[in-house]
Write a protein that holds these residues in place. Structure first.
Motif, PDB file in Angstrom:
ATOM      1  N   MET A  57      21.466 -29.121 -24.373  1.00  0.00           N
ATOM      2  CA  MET A  57      20.923 -30.357 -24.931  1.00  0.00           C
ATOM      3  C   MET A  57      20.417 -31.299 -23.838  1.00  0.00           C
ATOM      4  SD  MET A  57      20.971 -29.975 -28.167  1.00  0.00           S
ATOM      5  CE  MET A  57      20.829 -31.577 -28.930  1.00  0.00           C
ATOM      6  N   THR A  58      21.131 -31.366 -22.734  1.00  0.00           N
ATOM      7  CA  THR A  58      20.664 -32.186 -21.617  1.00  0.00           C
ATOM      8  C   THR A  58      19.373 -31.624 -21.051  1.00  0.00           C
ATOM      9  OG1 THR A  58      22.929 -32.858 -21.101  1.00  0.00           O
ATOM     10  CG2 THR A  58      21.290 -33.144 -19.356  1.00  0.00           C
ATOM     11  N   SER A  59      19.278 -30.309 -20.976  1.00  0.00           N
ATOM     12  CA  SER A  59      18.059 -29.672 -20.489  1.00  0.00           C
ATOM     13  C   SER A  59      16.863 -30.016 -21.377  1.00  0.00           C
ATOM     14  CB  SER A  59      18.256 -28.147 -20.422  1.00  0.00           C
ATOM     15  OG  SER A  59      17.172 -27.552 -19.764  1.00  0.00           O
ATOM     16  N   ILE A  60      17.067 -30.027 -22.684  1.00  0.00           N
ATOM     17  CA  ILE A  60      16.000 -30.393 -23.622  1.00  0.00           C
ATOM     18  C   ILE A  60      15.613 -31.856 -23.425  1.00  0.00           C
ATOM     19  CG2 ILE A  60      15.493 -30.739 -26.076  1.00  0.00           C
ATOM     20  CD1 ILE A  60      17.232 -28.177 -26.571  1.00  0.00           C
ATOM     21  N   ALA A  61      16.589 -32.729 -23.226  1.00  0.00           N
ATOM     22  CA  ALA A  61      16.318 -34.151 -22.998  1.00  0.00           C
ATOM     23  C   ALA A  61      15.528 -34.354 -21.702  1.00  0.00           C
ATOM     24  CB  ALA A  61      17.623 -34.940 -22.966  1.00  0.00           C
ATOM     25  N   VAL A  62      15.919 -33.667 -20.650  1.00  0.00           N
ATOM     26  CA  VAL A  62      15.213 -33.768 -19.369  1.00  0.00           C
ATOM     27  C   VAL A  62      13.781 -33.264 -19.529  1.00  0.00           C
ATOM     28  CG1 VAL A  62      15.127 -32.862 -17.011  1.00  0.00           C
ATOM     29  CG2 VAL A  62      17.295 -33.687 -17.950  1.00  0.00           C
ATOM     30  N   ALA A  63      13.612 -32.143 -20.221  1.00  0.00           N
ATOM     31  CA  ALA A  63      12.269 -31.591 -20.437  1.00  0.00           C
ATOM     32  C   ALA A  63      11.391 -32.571 -21.210  1.00  0.00           C
ATOM     33  CB  ALA A  63      12.364 -30.255 -21.174  1.00  0.00           C
TER      34      ALA A  63
END
Length: 107
Positions: A57-63
């Protein structure tokens, strides 16, 4: 719907991604100190500076934050992915707001 929220770790991960490569040494050290105080490992900091995360989920937010400064096409794709993952519209807008200075040092 996910209960995803922008925690301090998520916020810092976004900041690390948006400011990677454009920092003075003092700010970089401040970020490292903040990361350490939040319990982030050196590997987590390195991955965040590369625009990702070990947490999906953090990876999606960063992306999404990174796509916000890459143009409408990239943003639409990243936003759709975030919404499908359960990140609310309100949180998506908050993430996109991170591309406004002081985090976005690209321009």
């Amino acid at each position: 719907m996910s209960n995803f929220a922008i925690s301090e770790r998520v916020r810092l991960s976004i900041e690390l991604a948006l400011t990677a490569g454009a920092l003075d040494p003092l700010r970089r050290q401040q970020q490292n100190d903040t990361a350490k105080s939040l319990g982030m490992t050196g590997a987590e900091v390195d991955v965040a500076r590369r625009g990702s995360s070990f947490d999906a989920m953090t990876s999606i937010a960063v992306a999404l934050a990174l796509a916000s400064r890459q143009g409408a096409g990239h943003l639409a794709i990243a936003r759709e992915r975030a919404l499908r993952a359960g990140i609310s519209e309100e949180i998506c807008l908050q993430i996109q707001a991170f591309t406004i200075p002081p985090f976005d040092s690209s321009g």
